[in-house]
Design an enzyme around this catalytic site. Structure first.
Site, PDB file in Angstrom:
ATOM      1  N   GLY A 227       0.951  -1.129  -0.073  1.00 48.20           N
ATOM      2  CA  GLY A 227       0.123  -0.028  -0.038  1.00 48.20           C
ATOM      3  C   GLY A 227       0.856   1.248   0.178  1.00 48.20           C
ATOM      4  N   ASP A 408       4.433  -4.343  -7.688  1.00 45.27           N
ATOM      5  CA  ASP A 408       3.743  -3.239  -6.977  1.00 45.27           C
ATOM      6  C   ASP A 408       4.335  -2.036  -7.466  1.00 45.27           C
ATOM      7  OD1 ASP A 408       5.649  -4.184  -5.189  1.00 45.27           O
ATOM      8  OD2 ASP A 408       5.499  -1.960  -4.437  1.00 45.27           O
TER       9      ASP A 408
END
Length: 717
Positions: A227, A408
């Site tokens: 995240g 990511d």
């Protein structure tokens, strides 16, 4: 003439609800609604937005506001001293006073009410200084943004100290000064833009900043929930001339989010300068990338890395910052060992929600029949694959090395994102590793296309159950599509989805990358026709010569811009010798110049013959050689953002912001116009005959200290 009015940042129009991520994806249940987040969370339990935790399995993002402070937070005891009965409540109160909860007066004139309002903290007022603002990003993405007298306060771009320093700030109008101060306040994370309405208000939808949840494969290992650990999106505004195109403003280094784990959520000046300059340098080279808007230094905020450094908030801009990892977190791999508690189980309906919104509103897939529930999973994977294949082809053609191509860090839009230990190639080495923590060379220059394939395989694996189900249904899946599916059924869908498109996806990447790479190298060599033998007869032999004789990648291409086939004529032997000597001038002392000259002669003969086959392909307004030279120079940068340049600029800004930001601005100008003849290129003038500024331009276009050739940097930022 522009058809828009410039407005301060708080008055920028907000994107429509169907364009906003926070109105189409699922929020963290602890921060469910912008209005509740602002009135309840920020006032009574602000720690929840910064507490490292796993989000609910169905959540795509969490609302969070910027708050750049050292972490762990240094919470002072009451003054005057008193017994604190409820320590948890005391901590929440301490944090709340530093949150942006105080409504500020609006400065907008006229009858049109603002959708977004300014909120400031009551007990946090750090020194903040604008040290960089990108003219090219403003022009392309935010031409309606009024920056006031920002450029005047930054000063005249210059590599050397100016004889007379002119301070224009005293002559600036109150409005210009106010617009600049508001810009700095918002882009430093001091003032936060939020709306007072709830999410359900159809006229003025609720708005508050957010960070997204994603997972990923890091160095080939599954890493669970990651995240936006220090990235916070603070605004989304449509382009004034194209309302269908929106740009998201994201602060990097503005404090902790729920994804920060043990980190402080801050960024240092050093790494912020690197990303600020390189984003715009990449755009100038036509390499897909996120953009950079500003740098705001927080000089009184210490940040502990390998040493104590100062904080900086960097603002980047893109149509979307979503990545492959956003899909992986909702459909994690089933066959990979993961040590730790950083991953929830899959949530396939959240995967559907994300995919539908990305396909419709981010990628805008026009080959999907959205109105009739057409299947979209396969087309989404193919589109992301094509975009990233084009991106990595441009990396290879311009010698750019990302350094950390974790899944990511791969954008669904095919944008270069998350600049960490990046570098542009110096002496050509296909196995060069720019990241000193990449011990195994996983992300070496040569392997970058393979790593894009690996990342796209991860996307396919995440979406494969949905693709398999769509194939059986013959249409898109609907809400709750996998709620009652057994693990065996999910595995069946997953296998069917992978088997259906894996080979085709990889073929798309390889073919797209190959075609784009070839087109870009032909452009660099001023060749207009595509020939099947280009790779084997022209491109690879050229790279082999560079590698064998330790030649600089970019300066070799730039010097070839001046090559003319007529140099091979026997009557021009002296000129040819000078030309080859110029190419070899930066080679090491132990270079076998005889062998190198022979190799160059053989290659230049093939290159000249290839050029001669294309005379009819060029519209000639003047000499053929002149037209080709101009085309080649417009594709081969004179200025390259080399590691030594970055290191020098960073040092000068760290030592003195006042003069350093002028140097930073000038290097940004050079990075944004890399093909210009900086330093009087091509003019046979010794340095002694140039003014000081032009001499410095010339120096910044050189190879620099040989100790920094191939310099490796770290991920620490």
């Amino acid at each position: 003439m522009a058809k828009y009015t410039k407005v301060p940042i708080s008055a920028l129009p907000l994107a429509t609800p169907n364009q906003l991520l926070i109105h189409n994806l699922t929020s963290d249940p602890f921060t469910p609604d912008p209005a509740e987040f602002r009135t309840d969370v920020l006032s009574t339990k602000p720690s929840i937005q910064r507490r490292a935790r796993l989000l609910s399995p169905d959540a795509h993002f969490s609302h969070v506001t910027p708050m750049p402070l050292p972490f762990p937070y240094e919470i002072a005891p009451p003054d005057p001293p008193e017994v604190v009965e409820d320590k948890a409540a005391y901590v929440e109160s301490w944090l709340s006073k530093r949150e942006a909860t105080n409504l500020q007066p609006d400065d907008q004139e006229g009858n049109s009410p603002r959708i977004l309002h300014k909120y400031a903290p009551g007990a946090r007022d750090q020194k903040r200084e604008l040290i960089g603002l990108s003219e090219t990003c403003l022009r392309d993405c935010l031409p309606h943004l009024d920056v006031g007298d920002s450029f005047a306060t930054l000063g005249t771009p210059a590599l050397v100290p100016l004889q007379v320093l002119v301070d224009n700030t005293e002559d600036a109008s109150h409005e210009a000064s106010a617009a600049r101060q508001e810009l700095v306040d918002v882009l430093s994370g001091h003032v936060v833009l939020m709306s007072s309405e709830s999410k359900s208000d159809e006229v003025n939808p609720g708005f508050a900043p957010w960070s997204v949840r994603y997972s990923g494969h890091q160095f080939g290992n599954w890493a669970g929930q990651l995240g936006d650990g220090r990235a916070i999106s603070i605004h989304v505004t449509p382009h004034p001339l194209d309302p269908d195109k929106t740009f998201e403003l994201q602060l990097k280094g503005a404090g902790r989010t729920p994804f920060s784990r043990t980190a402080d959520g801050l960024a240092v000046l050093r790494s912020s300068i690197r990303e600020y300059l390189c984003s715009e340098a990449m755009h100038a080279l036509a390499i897909p990338t996120t953009r950079s808007l500003s740098l705001v230094s927080l000089p009184e905020l210490p940040v502990l890395r390998e040493r104590v450094e100062t904080a900086c908030v960097f603002t980047r801009v893109a149509e979307s910052f979503l990545r492959i990892g956003n899909f992986e977190t909702l459909s994690p791999p089933t066959n990979m060992f993961f040590l730790g508690g950083g991953q929830q189980e899959a949530n396939y309906d959240a995967l559907r929600i994300l995919g539908e919104w990305v396909g419709k509103s981010v990628l805008k897939l026009d080959n999907v029949d959205w109105e009739n529930n057409g299947a979209w999973g396969k087309e989404l994977v193919f589109d992301v694959a094509r975009r990233n294949a084009k991106m990595v082809a441009a990396w290879q053609a311009y010698g750019f090395m990302h350094g950390v191509i974790n899944s990511d860090n791969v954008s669904v839009l095919g944008l270069t994102i998350d600049y960490g230990p990046f570098a542009f190639m110096d002496v050509f080495d296909p196995f060069h590793i720019c990241n000193h923590t990449d011990d195994g060379g996983r992300y070496a220059y040569k392997y970058q296309p393979n790593m894009i394939i690996y990342a796209c395989r991860a996307l396919l694996q995440a979406l494969s159950p949905l693709i398999g189900a769509e194939t059986q249904l013959g249409k898109a899946v609907s809400a709750g599509w996998a709620d009652n599916a057994s693990p065996e059924k999910i595995a069946e869908w997953r296998k069917a989805g992978v088997d259906l498109i894996k080979d085709e996806m990889e073929r798309i990447i390889e073919e797209t990358c190959g075609l784009e790479y070839g087109a870009l190298l032909r452009k660099r060599l001023a060749l207009r026709k595509q020939e099947k033998t280009d790779q084997t007869q022209i491109f690879q032999p050229l790279l082999n010569i560079m590698e064998e004789h330790d030649l600089d990648f970019h300066s070799t291409f730039r010097r070839l811009s001046f090559f003319r086939p007529s140099l091979l004529e026997s009557s021009r032997a002296a000129s040819l010798e000078i030309f080859i000597g110029g190419i070899l001038s930066g080679s090491p002392e132990n270079t076998d110049h005889g062998k190198a000259t022979t190799d160059w002669l053989a290659w230049l003969e093939k290159y000249a013959a290839r050029i001669e086959t294309e005379r009819s392909e060029w519209p000639i307004d003047g000499s053929f050689d002149h037209v080709r030279e101009s085309a080649a120079k417009s594709a081969n940068p004179r200025f390259v953002l080399r590691q030594w340049v970055l290191e020098e600029v960073i040092k000068k800004v760290e030592e003195n912001h006042h003069s350093g930001k002028r140097i930073l601005a000038k290097v940004m100008q050079m990075a944004c116009s890399p093909f210009a003849p900086w330093g009087a290129e091509g003019e046979e003038i010794p340095n002694s005959g140039l003014d000081n500024e032009t001499q410095e331009e010339r120096r910044y276009c050189e190879l620099g200290d040989k100790k920094l050739l191939g310099f490796q940097c770290s991920c620490s930022s």
